[in-house]
Design a protein around this motif. Structure first.
Motif, mmCIF file in Angstrom:
data_model
loop_
_atom_site.group_PDB
_atom_site.id
_atom_site.type_symbol
_atom_site.label_atom_id
_atom_site.label_comp_id
_atom_site.label_asym_id
_atom_site.label_seq_id
_atom_site.Cartn_x
_atom_site.Cartn_y
_atom_site.Cartn_z
ATOM 1 N N PRO A 25 0.815 -1.214 0.000
ATOM 2 C CA PRO A 25 0.000 0.000 0.000
ATOM 3 C C PRO A 25 0.852 1.268 0.000
ATOM 4 C CG PRO A 25 -0.911 -1.584 1.520
ATOM 5 C CD PRO A 25 0.410 -2.135 1.069
ATOM 6 N N VAL A 26 0.405 2.245 -0.765
ATOM 7 C CA VAL A 26 1.114 3.511 -0.926
ATOM 8 C C VAL A 26 0.507 4.590 -0.035
ATOM 9 C CG1 VAL A 26 1.630 5.343 -2.599
ATOM 10 C CG2 VAL A 26 1.799 2.937 -3.285
ATOM 11 N N ALA A 27 -0.797 4.552 0.157
ATOM 12 C CA ALA A 27 -1.472 5.595 0.934
ATOM 13 C C ALA A 27 -2.565 4.986 1.801
ATOM 14 C CB ALA A 27 -2.079 6.639 -0.001
ATOM 15 N N ILE A 86 -0.515 10.833 7.108
ATOM 16 C CA ILE A 86 0.784 11.258 6.588
ATOM 17 C C ILE A 86 1.938 10.462 7.189
ATOM 18 C CG2 ILE A 86 -0.015 13.570 5.991
ATOM 19 C CD1 ILE A 86 1.384 14.581 8.548
ATOM 20 N N LEU A 87 1.693 9.716 8.264
ATOM 21 C CA LEU A 87 2.740 8.911 8.892
ATOM 22 C C LEU A 87 2.695 7.442 8.463
ATOM 23 C CD1 LEU A 87 2.576 10.380 12.505
ATOM 24 C CD2 LEU A 87 4.108 11.028 10.623
#
Length: 125
Positions: A25-27, A86-87
């Motif tokens: 997963p990227v996001a 964002i983390l």
């Protein structure tokens, strides 16, 4: 909040061009005031269709597609919208997150549960 930076968009589009790969997963997107979590691995060339693992809080997370536009336009209480973690940094491919979610009934990120899910998938092979 802007859900996708240019870098994330490029990574998702690159993954979308590589079929039949178990991408990491990227996001991660989430609803800050309720249920709803999405782990996204890919984006179609249309720039809107995302693929990943979605957990809408019903106890049955599932793999599938969703719309970036719909996530962006969602209006939640208190004037909030869907946000990006964002983390978030994925450590396993999507199949491991999906297996752990199947076992737990929701998306989990705990190392112990993810390792157990990875072992389960390995045993099936």
């Amino acid at each position: 909040m802007i859900l996708l930076t240019d870098e994330l968009r490029d990574r998702l589009l690159a993954n979308g061009r590589q079929r039949d790969i178990d991408h990491v997963p990227v996001a991660k997107f989430f609803n800050p005031v309720g249920a709803g979590t999405w782990l996204i691995t890919e984006m179609e060339a249309d720039g809107d269709t995302l693929f990943g693992l979605a957990d809408l809080g019903f106890g049955c997370p599932e793999l599938g597609s969703c719309s970036l536009a719909e996530l962006t336009l969602a209006r939640l209480p208190f004037g909030l919208g869907i946000e990006r973690d964002i983390l978030f940094q994925a450590t396993f491919p999507l199949s491991v997150y999906a297996e752990a979610a199947r076992q737990a009934g929701n998306i989990v990120e705990g190392e112990r549960r993810l390792r157990a899910a990875a072992a389960t998938l390995q045993d099936r092979r």
